[in-house]
Every structure is written in structure tokens, then in C-alpha cells.
Design an enzyme around this catalytic site. Structure first.
Site, short mmCIF file in Angstrom:
data_model
loop_
_atom_site.label_atom_id
_atom_site.label_comp_id
_atom_site.label_asym_id
_atom_site.label_seq_id
_atom_site.Cartn_x
_atom_site.Cartn_y
_atom_site.Cartn_z
CE1 TYR A 174 -8.18 -0.97 1.54
CE2 TYR A 174 -10.03 -0.31 0.18
CZ TYR A 174 -9.54 -0.80 1.37
OH TYR A 174 -10.39 -1.12 2.39
CG HIS A 191 -4.91 -2.97 8.51
ND1 HIS A 191 -5.94 -3.72 8.01
CD2 HIS A 191 -4.71 -3.43 9.79
CE1 HIS A 191 -6.35 -4.58 8.93
NE2 HIS A 191 -5.62 -4.44 10.01
#
Lengths: 153, 153, 153, 153, 153, 153, 153, 153, 153, 153, 153, 153
Positions: free
Chosen positions: G27, G104
Site C-alpha cells: 500500500y 483500489h
């Protein structure tokens, strides 16, 4: 972040507040209050600091996990029904630096097929399953040893 | 725990607060307020005490179910999307001594494949599906008869 | 094709002639004759004309459905084992302008896995499942309301 | 068992008696009587003897197939819903020395998933699918050519 | 875009250039040249204009289909192995205003399991399968009738 | 309901009337008449009363099973293709107090995949499979012993 | 309900409060606060009004979506783990008149198999996946263009 | 291999030459020529060098990808139907040092089930899906930012 | 069609032109040119005539296979990504009288799940998998022995 | 290899040494010793030579099967848990010229799903299932008849 | 642990002792003794030390593999039926530092579906499949080259 | 069968003799000898009698389990690869009156998919998974408590 004795967080997930009355043939007759007392006694005997909480709310459990690293050394979790359905819980555990031990009182492998799939099992350090109240006790024992191993080595 | 007339809890799950505006081709144009009024009228006519609540929160629904046995004789639930995803809800219903009737306004068997699987259906007493507002009304009728059967026999 | 009171056809499928003796733990001890009488009483009380028939023959059921539109306003069907196996029955119901209500006495969602698939559920107006004799009664109640809705609007 | 012109049996399966009124968007508006007349005209033009029958009964269709070899040279069958569910029909066709041509008016590959599986297709000589009334006509044309090939070679 | 007689495009897909030598137990002994001649004779007899081509290249077939609407009224295609693997071919047929008839010489339903899935069948008007050379002939017959129907109505 | 010698019902399902001509490589060349005679001879030798019937109709078989308990002590059934498709037949056997022995002449485990699933096997007392005519003979032998066990114990 | 510049709601789902510390290999290292600031800068530059919120609670997200139509023109959502598990979230988006863009940061198609299934993707206008912080930025860019298209046409 | 401004290759796969006429309800009415012009304008505005090509041939696309690293910095690809069927295309992208952005105009998650599986998604940097022409524009925007990030860091 | 020494065709499928640069951790660092040279040296040493070609085009490979029987005795093929997706390639190999040996440099059983399915493996004489360049060498060795066996016996 | 009376090998697989104490609700209370005695008595009465052995070792069973053809005419096997897991046992039976009869005391079709798959059933002559001790007796009866058929014909 | 010439262990698994008599259409007519002799001759010619053993016992094979690293440089294994069923064998190979080459005489990809899954293939260096006796010979050839590569580099 | 202190049998399955050298990243570096010593020390400290054995042979493990009830009070088993493949082992545990605790050192839920299925888990009292050597220690702790519970109650 280290401490003189292991600080352990125990998270009881949805419906575990109903232990003792909930399907006693599966979950036994001991209430959550009694179970928590028993775990506290063990923790005292084994020189561990134990924090216990129960929530029916996935969000609250996620918040607890997010805040845990600064306060605890090891976490134990019985995710209840979230075991089989919550990717968010899995993600929260993945995102945590703490070792997690998954606990189940019933033998989920011997119940409905959907209980055989777990989103949680692949991301915890280990699991203790099927031994009723003993599941929690030996998980606590494991938490102690994990902490010992880290502080000896 | 018994009473002179059946006390029924009606639980509306996630998104049912949006009835009337939500996909009217599927769910019709009657709002939740209007639906609840209509159910209250029926309940009065049939001598039943009705408690109605809606929540988008799984945790709140679990809490309601946990507290229900001391206050109600029968429960009706439209679990909305939780029908297909919540093992925690299933566990809560399993853990309850009350008979539950599952209600769906739309014919979930005629929609997307994932709606054909229900965690809830196997653990309720019965289901009424696909009849729009009538689904609730006949579920209420069924609740009345379940209560009658128990108090006659 | 309209009438002064709702004319309802009730179709009992294969093996329902054996109600009362057939697996009473699942289907109860009331015989089909007694069930039919009870439904006729309800129908009289609710001002409905009821025609009841049972057949073990898929072909006979298909013929009944083909001939129904000129004689009835609503149909109720408990397809028994055909629920899970008969595309021909599904096609017959699809081809009919009548609204159908599917009825099951047992909770088919809580039984063998193959009973969870239904060829019929997606093509009926709605379903009532799992409430034993009450399933039929509330289906009759629903039939009444479907007819009322059509004649009021 | 041979003859001067091809003798063809056409079997219409369950619900085909309702052609013309049954889901006309899928099956068209021509009735079975009209379709049969049209096929008889074609048969006369192409010097073929045609026997047509329809039944909603699997058993009757099995009996027809069992008796066919002494009376016909080729068989055409539209098994309707039995296509997807009847192993008994498959077995009957397997057990027959006659060549079978499977006919479907609608394009079953473009409908519900369960219609994509056929117990019948693997045991017939060939299939004609999706062309409405034309499906029957070209199947008749194929029957003619199969017979010709056998009597020329 | 209309014409005095039906203009039909016949597309033979990969490996069909090897007809006659390729697995004759499945595909017969007639070569593609002979098959094409036979189809041309039929087309002449039935007053149809026939264009025949074969390609092992998916890209070339896509190009042909893209250019077809201005030159043909109906298309017949035997997609060979692309039947089971080419979404691009499916998309090309979907994108075309022409009616397509899918043709297979062998009974693909009676062969390997992977041949039972077709990307093409759901997007064509209809299919003729399993009749060897006759499959092409009756598809041509169907093309004639499709064109007639459009010009009569 | 008891008797001096075992009364056995033998049910031959769909297509078994064609034994002897039907796929002799799989089912042998003995006709149903000859098979039945042979079974009668065995029954006489073993002091059993045998009733034999064949039907292509599922409904007729269901009716026979419903009426059997008052007339027979044991039932043998070769359900033919219904083995793999009929929940109604399964339900009928479940609903019967008689012990059933399932018989198959061919080794269904060695044939098409769909024959490996049986709705019937889980609800019979036992099965004899794959031994051709011998399957029936040893099932008869088993019926004798089941009856003996019940009358000795 | 219209406005002079696009009003966009950005919903960050469960665990996104932990961006920057959570699995940085997947991430990245930018915190949610920093990401939000960056998005606000972009929004200012592109003349858009941006409201940003994060919640670990499904219920709170459902409430936000229910209230959004009167306050926003477009919504962006990164549902986190709910992507793969929440039918209730899907239902909420379906019930909303706003266009939704799913975002996303990680390439969910390249991770665990269960992340390849999304309840959300089929009901949003479009998705931007796998580009880290850029995913949000180009989704914002898309929101701008969707709004422009609606106000120009 | 570096350059003063980002050099971007845009690959349009099979059937995209038919944009504008091909299923406009899904793909819109803008032709490929117009789309390419629009992308060139954007590229000019954003100081990017754009090369656009379309091919129905998988082989040609593989060749293009093989030759791309020496000429381009980023690649965008709309693989059309190859998305779901081509392992060779996946291998080609894997083998390339360039970052790829996958683009789809339609929301493939909301269409046929087979479109939900992508061989390409797991091997690209990211994807933009479902926004029609905007999908290309924001992908271009993303390509710009990817290049910026690499040249700033 | 026979010859004094084995004539072997080696077909390299899509992306194999990129050997040496393509994912060297999987495929090694030897280029296709170097590999081909090495195989030619082996062939010379073992008295074999070797023809080597590579193509990214399925159509070209199909054409090569169609033309091979008159020029070669044995064929070796590394189908690359077509292994898992091309029924047309399978059909071409089936249609060929030559023995084929399938070659893979990487161990496809140890990679992504989709690589475990092969359309090609069931129709070749044998396969050599996972040994890098050695895979080709031992396949060549096998080709020699297959030819020897045929010419000795 | 022939003999004056049938020589039969009976192989009892893993855990059958524990008959009588092992799950008596499923397997009954007769020990293996008693069962073997009973079978020997039957064999004597029916003029058969019987060899009985039990082993928990797959390898020992394979060795027994390999050595059987020279010593026995027919084999009976209850493979126990190997039924569902051993391809090696299947291969051994396939490799044997003897006819095998598979025997199961419990009705494996009515137990856990994994017991419904058998590697053995497709390669034996036939099976007798579910009749407890009677399963062995009627299998012995079948062995006798198989031998008789071979020596009469 | 190194040596002057490659020391190779060849493990023949269950049922390979029956080569020559076992299903010769699949496995050929050469006995294991003859095969081993032939391999010894090749090994001598190629300057390799060969140890050959066969066992029907999984445990014995595991023991052999555990003891191999100190005595051999490369291992070849034909696991027979264990290929598809033994995780213990897979684990043993994983745990070994030796390179393993998997050998199958028959083309397992062209046989029963259960033979298409291999627990062994993903953990060996490579596989040679389908070439009968040649499979072993070329595996030996590969073992030689693997050893050469390691001692040259 | 009772005793003054708990007698515990520990069964180590296939390949566990190789602990310490076998994939140390997964199983750690402690040898089986060292592990057994450590467990004996714990057992002494906790006043338990411990018997430890390891075998690669399923048959030997079955024999051990069959003989255990007269000698032990509780059993611990790490079935190794048999966990996922042995129905015979499952049957042996089912047939035993002893409580079994399943132990795994590695987290099998986080490894290959086939390790997620266990034949053993549904038939043991409970499981301890993923904690390396600690798994054994806490299982021993659980064995102690199970015995205590039985002797206290």
C-alpha cells in the site's frame, strides 16, 4: 514497546457474550464472565497482564486491533462468525505487527461446511481449536511461550 | 416469559430504511414508515403487540436478538444483504430460543446467483419470500398462528 | 376470467398423498385429507373458492396447470420432489398467466444440499417455506391478498 | 423395416401443446396445430410420411420410442424440459436403432445456465437449435437426406 | 443492403482445410473442395449466391465478419476449435447486424467435455450440429428460409 | 404385516422392458421375461413369494411403493435412469417402512460421470451393482437373509 | 441537486486509516492524512468540492451513502475488505442515483484468489485499480469528466 | 531508453476497429478514429508522445509488445476479447519491462460471467474499467503520472 | 515418406523469440538463436536433420503442422501460452499422422494454476517438462529413439 | 489355472481387524474372527475354497493382489478407507486378470460426502454395499455364480 | 558428497513390479527386469552409476528418499499411483536436496481425469511423460546433463 | 484403564524423522530427537507419562492406534502428509475411544491449497496449529487438562 511481563489482548468476537446460554451442547455452560475470570487467574499465575474485551461490532474490533501494537505484546482472538466472512478483519490482522493466536472453542472442522473456510487462519501465527475452555487456556500458555522465546533469543 | 397476546419483534436489516426510493421496480414504492404503519394496523386487528426497528448495523441487530427472549415471543427478520454474508447473524439466531420467520420482499431466487445462498434460511422456523409488502403481512399471520399453536397445545 | 371471489387451485405434488405417515418428524402427523379440510374451512371463512388435488404424475400436474387459467385466479403448488428436478414443471409455470405461490411444509434449506436448489422458486410470485401446515394457511392468506390487490387497484 | 419413402416420427415433449400462447417472445405465436400442418405440407412436398405426437408424459414418450423401430425410419424429438433432466429419455434413445434428430425452437445456449446441459444431445445423430419453426423444417430436411444417404449407399 | 436473392457467406474456421484426411472417423472423407462444390450446387438450385472461404487465422475471420454486412444477407460459420476458445470471435458476431448460423459436422456434445462449452452458440441465431456434410446443407436451407421470412414479412 | 415366507416386490424401472435388445454390450442378451422367470425359479427354490413389475412411469412406481407396505416384506428396485434424477422416488423410498435393495445390472461407476450420482443409494438398505443378471439373484439372496434376520432375532 | 462545480464524496473503507504503516510493500508509505491533502489540492486545482471520510464501520458507510444524493454529484469509494464480502454495501450503491467510481490502490487481481471476486464492481460506473495513490488521482479526474459530460450534454 | 516527455503506446485489440457501430448501447457511438484524435489532443495538451494502433491479430499485438521497450515508456492496452482467453498475451506483457495500463470501456464486471476472469489484470500495473471514452483519458492521465513519478524520484 | 535419417521439425510458439531477455529467472539467459544452434549441433552429432522455426501466430503454426507430414518424421513443439488456450492447435496435432513431443522449459506444474491445464498434452506422444534447455535436448534424444524404434521394428 | 471348485480370496483392508468394537452403530458387533468363520461355513456349504486375510498395509494388499492370479479364481475385497484414496490399489486391480467383487458393510452412499467417490468401484466386476455381514455373504454367492457361469459356458 | 561420475537412484513405485503383464496396451510388454537391464547398459555407456529399486510400500520409498542425499547425485522416480494421492511423498521430495526427475511411461494426460492432478510434478526439477521405455532413457540422459551442468559451472 | 497420572501417546507421522534438516524455513532447525527430549522434560515436570514414536508407515500408525486404548489415556498426533490423504487414518481415530489432539508445527492454512483440507480435523477432539515446537508443548498442556477434567468431574 517491550515490557517486563507479557501483555496480552484477548478479543472475543460476535455472540461470545452469550456463552453459557448459547447452544451449550456446542459451547458448554460456562459464561463469558466466568471464562474471563478463569483466564485472569491463569494469567496472574503465569505472570501475564491480560486485557479482555468482547464486541459484536466488526468496526470496534478493527479499531481495537489498530490500537493494540502500542499496548500489547501478543493478541488472542476468537473471531466467532467473522472467521468465515470478514476480509476486513483479515486485513487488520495482516496490518498488525503483533503475533495473533486464533482460538475456537468448538471444533469448526466438524461442523457445517462453511465453517471449514477461514479468512483468519492463514494470517495468524497459529490456532487452537476444539477444546472448549481449554482452547483459551492453552492459547494463553502459547502466548507466554511466544513472548519468552522473543525475550530469550 | 409468556403473555396474553403474542409479542412480536420485527427486525429490518441494512438498507431497508430506503424503501420506497430504493430500486422501486424490485422493492415497490411504499416507504418503511408506511409499511410499519400498515403492519401495526394488522397487529392491532389481530391482537398482537408489535415492535419494529431498522438498523444498518450488524452489531446492533445482534444486540437486539440477544436481548429479545425476555421481551418477545416470536421474531420476524428481513436481513437484507446480511442474508447472504453474515455467519454472525446466523449464529445469533441459532443461539436464540425464539422462533424466527425470515421475510424477503423480492423473490431472491429470481435475482443474482449470490442471492440464492442464505446463511439464515437453514436456522429459522420458516420463510416468506417474494410477495412484496404481502410477505410481511403473511409472516405476521404466521407468527400469530405459531403463538396460537404453542398456547393451545 | 374475473370472478366475485378468488378461485384458488392447490396442487399437491408427488408423495403428498402419504402425509401423516410419511416421515412424521419432518412432515407432521396430519393427513392430506385433514389438511385439505382445514384449508377448505379457511377458504370458506375468507370467502375463497378452493380446488384441491394431488398427483404423483408430473404429466397430470402439467395438464392441470395448462388448463388452469380459465378456471382459477391464483395457484398454490407444493411440488414435492419435482421442486429440485423438473424443468418441465418450471416451463409450465412460466407459460401460465396465473400467479403461483410455492409452498413447502419442511424447511428445505435445512435439509440435504440437493434440496437447496429449486427450479420452481425463480418463476413463482413468492414462496412460503418451513412452517408445516401453517405454510399452506399463510399461502392461502397471501392468495387472498394478491387477489384483493388486483381487484382494488 | 425399409420402406419406399422415409417414415418419420416427430415427438413433441412437455408443454409444447401450449405453443402460440406460451412465452411468445421466446417460442413465437404459431400454435402446435399450425406447426404440425406446416410440417405435414413439407413432408408431402418432399415425399415423406410424417407421424406427429405430443405428450407431457415422460412414460408415454419412452413407450413411443420403444415401439418406433418397427414403424419409422427416422425420429425427430423436441424433448422440452426433459432435455436437461431425463436420463430415462437418454437411455431410451440410446437403446433405439433409429437415428434421432434433436430440435429446439429457442436458442437454449442463450438462456438460463441449466439449459446448457443436455442429457440428449450426446446420444442423437445431430441437433438443430434456435431457429423457431425453421428448426423443425430443416430437421425434416435433414431426416430426408439421412434416409436418402442410407438408401443410395 | 437488400438483394434479389440471398447472399450467403460461409466461413470455415481453423483446420477445416484438412477435411477428408483429418480424423475421417469423426469428420468423414469428403474434402473441403468437394464440400464447397456440393454447397455451390445446392445454392444454385435454391437461387442463392454463395461465398465460401476458409482460414486458420482468427484475425482474418474477424476481418471477414467486419466487412460482411455490406456484402451478404446471412452468414454461416463453422468456427472449428475457436468455438470453445475465442471471445474475440463471439464479440465480432455480436457486433454484426447479420444473422449467423453455426455449423458443426461432428456432434460436439458427444466428444471431449471442453467441446461442450461454446462461446459462439449464445450469440448466433441458431445452430446445426452433428450431421456431417448434411449439417452444412440444412444450414443453407435455413439461411434460405430466414431470408424468405424477412422478405415476405 | 408378517408372513410365513418372505414376500418380495421387484420393481423394474424405465426402459428395462427393452432388456435383451437394449445395448446388449452393457445389459446382456437376456430379455426381461426370461430374467423374471429365472428369478421366480430362484424364489421358489428359496421359499420366497415374488411379485415382479416393470413401468416406464415414475408416477406408477411411486404408487406401487406407497401401496407396498401392506403386501410385501422386502422390496428390490432397479430404478434405471430415475436413479440419477428422481427426488420423488427417493422421497417415496424414505417414506416407506420396507427395506429396499437397489439393483443395477451394469457397473454404473464405470460409465458416464452423471451415473455416479445416485439419489437412491443413500436411502436404501443396500445395493448390488454391476453383476448383470447375477445382481438380481444375489439381491434376492440378500432379501431372504434380511427377512431371516428379522424373524430369527 | 445540481451545482456550479462537482461535489465529490470520497469514502475510505475499513483499515484505510492505517495507510502508511499497513503492509507498505503493498500500500505504499503515504498516510491517509497526506493522501487526503493531496486529493484536496488536486480538487482545488480542478475546481471540485471534495468531502473525504474514512470508517471501519459498514453501517456508517451505508448511512453515508444513503445521505449522499442530496449533497454530492459523484462518489468515489475504496471499500477495502468489504469489496469482497458485503452485499449490503452493494445494495446501498445500487439504491443510489449517484455514479460511483471504485478505487483500489493495490492490484487486487494479482493478490489472493478471494480478492478477485467483487460484489461492488458490477454496480459501479467504473473502477480504477492498482496504481497506488495515482488510482485516487485519476478517479478524481474521471469524476470531473463524468460531471462535465452530464453538464455539457 | 529515457526521453524528454513520456512516449506512450496505445494498443487497441480485436474488434475495436468497429467502435461506433459495434453494440453502441455498450460501447457508445464514437468511432475509433474520433477516439484516437481525442486522445492525441489530450496527449498534446499534456506533452506526451502517443502512438496508436489497432489489430485483430494476436500475433501482431505480441510483435508490437516485443518491440515496444526501445521506443516507448509506458503502454496502454485494451485487449478486447483476448483479455479473457490469451495466455500468450499475458506472457508477452510479463516479459516486457514497460508498465502496462489495461483499459476497458465497458464495465466487464457487469457483463457475462466469463468476462470476470482476466489473464491480463494480474500482470499489468493497473486497470481503468467501465468509463467509456473516459477510461482511455484517465489511463492517459495515469501514464503521465507514472512517468512523472519515475523521473522525479 | 521415409528417409535415411530422422527429419525433425521443431516449432517454437508465441514469445519464444524473446528467450534470454524474457523472465530469465524462469526461462534462463540463453537466447533462441543460441538454443537453436545448440540443438543443430546435437542433431548433427546424432545424425538428424533439424528444421527450426518460431512464430507468434497460431495460424502460421497450424499451417506448418498441416504441411509437415510430407517433410518430417517427428515433430517437437513448445506451444508457449497456446498450450493452455488453443483447441485449434490441439485439433491440428490430432489431425496429423506425425508423432509430436511437447517441450516446456519451465516446470508448468509449479506455476500459476491455469498452466496446469493443457489442451496439448493429451494428444502428443509424450512430454518433457521443466528442465530448461535440457528439455529440448532430451526431447531431441527421444525423437531419435522414436524414429529408431520405427525403423528397426 | 482352473480348478474343481472356486478358489476365492477375501481381502479385508485397513481397520477391519477392529470389527466388533469399531463404531458398532455403523459396523455391527460381530468380530472379524466370527465373520471369517461364518464365511468359511458358507464356503464349505457351497463347495468353495476360501482364503481370508486382513492387512492395514496398502503395500501388503498390493503384493497379495499381484500374487493372486495363480492361486485364486475370484477375489473379494473390502478396501476400507483405501476405497476413496488409493490409485495404487485401483491400478493393482486393473492389472489383475481376476474378477473382483467390492464389498462394503456400511452404506457408504449415506455417509460423509468423500465416501461417495470410489477409485475402486469403476474397475471391479461389481459391488455389494450396505448390508452389513450380509454384504459378504451375498458377495460370496455372487463369486460362486461368476465361477459357475465361466465353467458352464 | 560429490563424485567422479553421476550416481543416480531410480525409484519404481507401486505396481511397477508387474510391468510386462500389467495392461500391456498401456505399459508395453517389457518386464521390469528387462527395463532395468537396459537402463544399466545405457548408464554404463554414459559413465553413470545406477541404483535401481522397486517397492509397493510408500513408507519404504520415503525411507529411501530420506537416505539418498549421502549416496546419490540425482534421483529419478516413477511414483505410479502415488503420483496422484501422496502428500507424504511430495513432502519427502521437497525435503531432499537432490534434483528429482519424474518419469511416466504412459501419457497420464490422456487417461482418467484423476491422473491429471499430480502432487509430485510441482516439486521435481522436471518430468518426462508418455514415451514408454524411452521415458526412462531420456530421463537418464537428462540426469547426465544436470550433473554435467553442475560440475562444469 | 485409568491411571494415577495421564499416559500420553505422541505419534509423529511421515517425514517427521527429518525435522531439523527438512525445509527449516517452514519447520525450524530442532531435530526430532531434541524435540522429543524437550517434550519428555515437560511431561516429567507436569507429572505425565509420555510415549513417543515416529513412523513413515501408515500401516504401523494404524496398528499403534488400534493398540493404544489399553495403554494410554490421551493421544497426540502430527499426521504429516497423511492429514490430507488418509481416510484409513481417519477411520482408525474414529474407531478409538481415546481423545486425540492433532498437532501441526507449520500453519497449514497458510500453505498450498491442498493442505487446507484435512481428513483428520473433524474427528479429533481439538487441534493446535502453526506454533512450531510450541504446538507440541501446548498440546501436551491440553492433554494434561483433558485428563484432569475427566478425573475431577
Amino acid at each position: 514497546m517491550s515490557s517486563l511481563r507479557p501483555r496480552v489482548l484477548v478479543l472475543h468476537g460476535p455472540n461470545l457474550d452469550r456463552l453459557g446460554t448459547r447452544e451449550p451442547a456446542i459451547y458448554g455452560t460456562m459464561t463469558l464472565v466466568a471464562l474471563n475470570e478463569r483466564l485472569q487467574q491463569r494469567a496472574t499465575a503465569w505472570n501475564m497482564a491480560l486485557t479482555l474485551c468482547q464486541s459484536n461490532s466488526e468496526a470496534e474490533i478493527l479499531d481495537r486491533i489498530a490500537g493494540a501494537p502500542s499496548k500489547y505484546d501478543v493478541a488472542m482472538i476468537n473471531p466467532g462468525g467473522l472467521t468465515h466472512t470478514s476480509v476486513a478483519l483479515r486485513d487488520a490482522i495482516c496490518a498488525s505487527p503483533l503475533p495473533f493466536i486464533e482460538v475456537h472453542m468448538s471444533n469448526i472442522a466438524a461442523r457445517e461446511p462453511f465453517r471449514r473456510h477461514s479468512y483468519i487462519a492463514p494470517v495468524v501465527a497459529g490456532s487452537v481449536v476444539g477444546l472448549g475452555v481449554i482452547s483459551y487456556e492453552v492459547a494463553l500458555c502459547a502466548a507466554r511461550q511466544i513472548w519468552d522465546n522473543r525475550h530469550v533469543a
